[in-house]
Design a protein around this motif. Structure first.
Motif, mmCIF file in Angstrom:
data_model
loop_
_atom_site.group_PDB
_atom_site.id
_atom_site.type_symbol
_atom_site.label_atom_id
_atom_site.label_comp_id
_atom_site.label_asym_id
_atom_site.label_seq_id
_atom_site.Cartn_x
_atom_site.Cartn_y
_atom_site.Cartn_z
ATOM 1 N N ARG A 125 0.815 -1.224 0.000
ATOM 2 C CA ARG A 125 0.000 0.000 0.000
ATOM 3 C C ARG A 125 0.848 1.273 0.000
ATOM 4 O O ARG A 125 0.311 2.368 -0.088
ATOM 5 N N LEU A 126 2.177 1.099 0.118
ATOM 6 C CA LEU A 126 3.061 2.270 0.150
ATOM 7 C C LEU A 126 4.061 2.209 -0.986
ATOM 8 O O LEU A 126 4.491 1.126 -1.369
ATOM 9 N N PRO A 127 4.475 3.371 -1.498
ATOM 10 C CA PRO A 127 5.583 3.330 -2.459
ATOM 11 C C PRO A 127 6.861 2.884 -1.749
ATOM 12 O O PRO A 127 6.946 2.978 -0.521
ATOM 13 N N LEU A 128 7.835 2.421 -2.511
ATOM 14 C CA LEU A 128 9.122 2.072 -1.902
ATOM 15 C C LEU A 128 9.707 3.328 -1.271
ATOM 16 O O LEU A 128 9.629 4.415 -1.849
ATOM 17 N N GLN A 129 10.283 3.167 -0.088
ATOM 18 C CA GLN A 129 10.851 4.303 0.630
ATOM 19 C C GLN A 129 12.332 4.441 0.266
ATOM 20 O O GLN A 129 12.926 3.515 -0.293
ATOM 21 N N ALA A 130 12.879 5.605 0.626
ATOM 22 C CA ALA A 130 14.272 5.885 0.236
ATOM 23 C C ALA A 130 15.218 4.762 0.654
ATOM 24 O O ALA A 130 16.079 4.341 -0.115
ATOM 25 N N PHE A 131 14.990 4.262 1.873
ATOM 26 C CA PHE A 131 15.943 3.259 2.338
ATOM 27 C C PHE A 131 15.755 1.906 1.654
ATOM 28 O O PHE A 131 16.710 1.146 1.501
ATOM 29 N N ASP A 132 14.512 1.614 1.229
ATOM 30 C CA ASP A 132 14.295 0.387 0.435
ATOM 31 C C ASP A 132 15.120 0.487 -0.849
ATOM 32 O O ASP A 132 15.796 -0.460 -1.250
ATOM 33 N N LEU A 133 15.059 1.658 -1.467
ATOM 34 C CA LEU A 133 15.782 1.852 -2.733
ATOM 35 C C LEU A 133 17.289 1.803 -2.513
ATOM 36 O O LEU A 133 18.030 1.262 -3.325
ATOM 37 N N GLN A 134 17.699 2.326 -1.352
ATOM 38 C CA GLN A 134 19.125 2.285 -1.003
ATOM 39 C C GLN A 134 19.603 0.832 -0.890
ATOM 40 O O GLN A 134 20.665 0.457 -1.393
ATOM 41 N N LEU A 135 18.770 0.016 -0.249
ATOM 42 C CA LEU A 135 19.137 -1.391 -0.091
ATOM 43 C C LEU A 135 19.249 -2.098 -1.431
ATOM 44 O O LEU A 135 20.168 -2.882 -1.668
#
Ligand code: GDP
Length: 211
Positions: A125-135
């Motif tokens: 239900r949420l867009p990927l967050q900055a830290f998800d993208l960082q990972l």
């Protein structure tokens, strides 16, 4: 969900907890194949590991106080490992702890020879967050393929789920290679078979021969 419990279709039900550890010197020997599970706290990581292993308690160790910062190792069969990485995104965790956490995870992703894939869990239900993208980027830099599991898909209609999947795919930079996203639900087993297939490939495990 009877098919999940069937060892001929889901060999992960034989998974055993091996150990919790923080320091690389305490990790199991870096041989064979390993897949890491990571995600923000509350993304549904424990529920996914429990659904995968057909055990309501498998990932419980990771949630015990004092163990939330540890890497938890599981063994579906000798030489094949699943690793539950500490959840990230606790608002209460001090900045210094967060920096330490990042250093550990980054070191793990870059240094672990047997790491064959990363499963990143994120609430559908949420867009990927900055830290998800960082990972994902760290995994890319380490040349480790990544599967994004969009969890709790049962909370959305099929159409909304597909929209969320497309939105996530748009968030992943085109330059990224070997990153895929899929819908998942620990509650109704959406996407479980696709996850199992991916894990068997990454673990180089022909489970039909180990029965
Ligand atoms: P973790 O912190 O990432 O390990 O997340 P948990 O597995 O503990 O799940 C966080 C919350 O989301 C709990 O209240 C779970 O019951 C809920 N949850 C997890 N997976 C699902 C799912 O597939 N469907 C639904 N509806 N809720 C889920």
């Amino acid at each position: 969900m009877p098919s999940i419990m069937n060892p001929t279709t889901n060999p992960f039900i034989h998974t055993q907890f091996t150990k919790s550890a923080m320091q690389p010197t305490d990790w199991p020997e870096d041989q064979g194949h390993e897949v890491a599970f990571c995600g923000r706290s509350n993304a549904g990581k424990s529920s996914a590991i429990n659904a995968l292993t057909g055990s309501s308690k498998m990932a419980r160790t990771s949630k015990q106080p004092g163990r939330t910062q540890l890497l938890n190792f599981f063994e579906p069969t000798p030489g094949k490992r699943l690793v539950d990485l500490p959840g990230y995104g606790y608002a209460k965790v001090a900045k210094s702890m967060r920096a330490q956490w990042r250093a550990h995870i980054d070191a793990y992703l870059r240094g672990r020879e047997s790491l064959s894939g990363v499963v990143l869990l994120a609430d559908v239900r949420l867009p990927l967050q900055a830290f998800d993208l960082q990972l994902i980027e760290w995994a890319q830099n380490a040349q480790v393929p990544t599967r994004v599991l969009l969890t709790k898909a049962d909370k959305l209609s099929r159409n909304q789920g597909m929209q969320a999947l497309f939105r996530t795919q748009r968030q992943l930079p085109k330059s990224m290679d070997q990153v895929e996203a899929q819908l998942f639900s620990a509650r109704d087993a959406t996407g479980l078979d696709a996850l199992i297939e991916q894990l068997l490939r990454w673990l180089d495990w022909d489970a039909s021969r180990s029965q």
